[in-house]
Design an enzyme around this catalytic site. Structure first.
Site, short mmCIF file in Angstrom:
data_model
loop_
_atom_site.label_atom_id
_atom_site.label_comp_id
_atom_site.label_asym_id
_atom_site.label_seq_id
_atom_site.Cartn_x
_atom_site.Cartn_y
_atom_site.Cartn_z
N THR A 1 0.83 -1.21 0.00
CA THR A 1 0.00 0.00 0.00
C THR A 1 0.86 1.25 0.00
O THR A 1 2.00 1.25 0.49
CB THR A 1 -0.94 0.05 1.22
OG1 THR A 1 -0.22 0.48 2.39
CG2 THR A 1 -1.59 -1.30 1.48
N ASP B 1 -4.27 5.81 2.67
CA ASP B 1 -3.84 6.87 3.57
C ASP B 1 -4.10 6.34 4.97
O ASP B 1 -5.26 6.20 5.38
CB ASP B 1 -4.64 8.15 3.31
CG ASP B 1 -4.33 9.26 4.29
OD1 ASP B 1 -3.56 9.03 5.24
OD2 ASP B 1 -4.88 10.37 4.12
N ASN C 1 4.46 -0.07 8.44
CA ASN C 1 5.73 0.57 8.11
C ASN C 1 5.59 2.05 7.79
O ASN C 1 6.56 2.80 7.91
CB ASN C 1 6.35 -0.16 6.91
CG ASN C 1 7.56 0.56 6.35
OD1 ASN C 1 8.58 0.67 7.02
ND2 ASN C 1 7.43 1.07 5.14
N SER D 1 8.81 0.47 14.64
CA SER D 1 9.04 1.52 15.63
C SER D 1 10.39 2.16 15.32
O SER D 1 10.71 2.44 14.16
CB SER D 1 8.98 0.92 17.04
OG SER D 1 9.25 1.88 18.02
N TYR E 1 8.76 13.12 17.07
CA TYR E 1 8.96 11.80 16.48
C TYR E 1 9.23 10.77 17.57
O TYR E 1 8.63 9.69 17.58
CB TYR E 1 10.12 11.82 15.49
CG TYR E 1 10.44 10.46 14.91
CD1 TYR E 1 9.65 9.91 13.90
CD2 TYR E 1 11.51 9.70 15.39
CE1 TYR E 1 9.92 8.66 13.39
CE2 TYR E 1 11.79 8.45 14.87
CZ TYR E 1 11.00 7.93 13.87
OH TYR E 1 11.27 6.68 13.36
N LYS F 1 6.85 7.39 18.52
CA LYS F 1 7.33 6.00 18.55
C LYS F 1 7.25 5.41 19.96
O LYS F 1 7.02 4.20 20.11
CB LYS F 1 8.77 5.94 18.01
CG LYS F 1 8.86 6.23 16.52
CD LYS F 1 7.99 5.27 15.70
CE LYS F 1 8.18 5.45 14.20
NZ LYS F 1 7.34 4.54 13.40
N THR G 1 18.56 5.68 4.34
CA THR G 1 17.33 5.82 3.57
C THR G 1 17.03 7.31 3.44
O THR G 1 17.80 8.15 3.90
CB THR G 1 16.15 5.12 4.26
OG1 THR G 1 15.87 5.81 5.50
CG2 THR G 1 16.48 3.67 4.57
#
Length: 271
Positions: A32, A56, A83, A134, A148, A152, A183
């Site tokens: 997705t 979404d 994810n 996480s 952030y 988490k 990434t």
């Protein structure tokens, strides 16, 4: 044994790497993304083993629809991987109300909605595995990523409680806690708050420390996620990255020392 796996945020980063790793070995994958066009390459390469769905994760109703479509299409759902998420860079003072709310909408509520949608189907099957992506920052916080970190930490708390609630139905829960990887998490995927200059020195120090980190290679996580998915008894928590455990060992040692130092006051407070 072939598995049916749904993964959110599959258009890039860990999501895309993991989706392809599952598909290459013969699993069925429901991938997705907000923009379904970003999944076109996977569909063209893997054909009927791959189902691309627009999602979404902040839209609770759509999340339930997608889980239902995935289950119907392949006749079952073995693994769900939450994810989708992003990082918000900025100090606590700098974060706007909208930025703070959106961070929690995606990272926390998106994870919650998908979990709530998957549990009834897995409960009916008597088996399943929910994997929450996480972060090591869900265990220890650093400056300039406070919102952030908080999102988490919330994912950690709700998932630990959920694990205890749903294990009776044969459903496993795993928290994957990556440390720094090369990434675009801190690049195109990230949001940056409007800065206040009094924090410039702190921000520069944090960025310098991050730049000096030995970042992991994202492709190396593919084998790790396969092992987690295939484990007969998967872990509740697992770090991805070699520097995570040494750091967290020190974090917990410092916490315990602080609690011990104030233990007399703590005991007296009991009455």
């Amino acid at each position: 044994m072939k598995k049916t796996i749904l993964i959110t945020g599959a258009s890039r980063g860990f999501g895309k790497i993991w989706a392809e790793a599952f598909l290459k070995r013969g699993d069925q994958v429901i991938a997705t993304a907000r923009n379904i066009e970003s999944l076109k390459g996977l569909v063209e390469t893997y054909g009927s083993s791959m189902l691309a769905l627009e999602l979404d994760v902040t839209n609770r109703a759509q999340t339930f629809e997608v889980i239902g479509k995935a289950h119907t299409h392949f006749g079952g759902l073995d693994v769900v991987i939450n994810n989708a998420g992003y990082g918000l860079f900025g100090t606590i003072e700098e974060a706007s109300e909208q930025e703070a709310r959106e961070q929690f909408e995606v990272n926390v509520f998106g994870t919650l909605w998908l979990s709530q949608a998957a549990i009834p189907l897995m409960r009916a099957q008597g088996t399943g595995h929910i994997i929450q992506v996480s972060s090591v920052l869900g265990i220890a916080s650093i400056p300039n990523l406070g919102l952030y970190n908080a999102s988490k930490w919330a994912v950690e708390a709700l998932s630990e409680a959920m694990a205890a609630e749903i294990k009776q139905f044969g459903i496993h829960t795993t928290l994957v806690e990556p440390i720094g990887y090369s990434t675009d998490w801190s690049g195109a995927s990230a949001v940056h708050s409007k800065t206040i200059d009094v924090y410039d020195g702190l921000r520069a120090a944090v960025y310098k420390e991050m730049e000096n980190m030995p970042f992991g290679h994202p492709d190396a996580t593919a084998d790790a996620i396969l092992k987690v998915v295939d484990a007969e008894v998967p872990p509740l928590r697992i770090f991805f990255g070699k520097t995570a455990l040494p750091w967290i060992n020190q974090v917990y040692a410092d916490r315990l020392a602080g609690w011990e130092e104030w233990s007399e006051v703590s005991v007296a407070a009991h009455g």
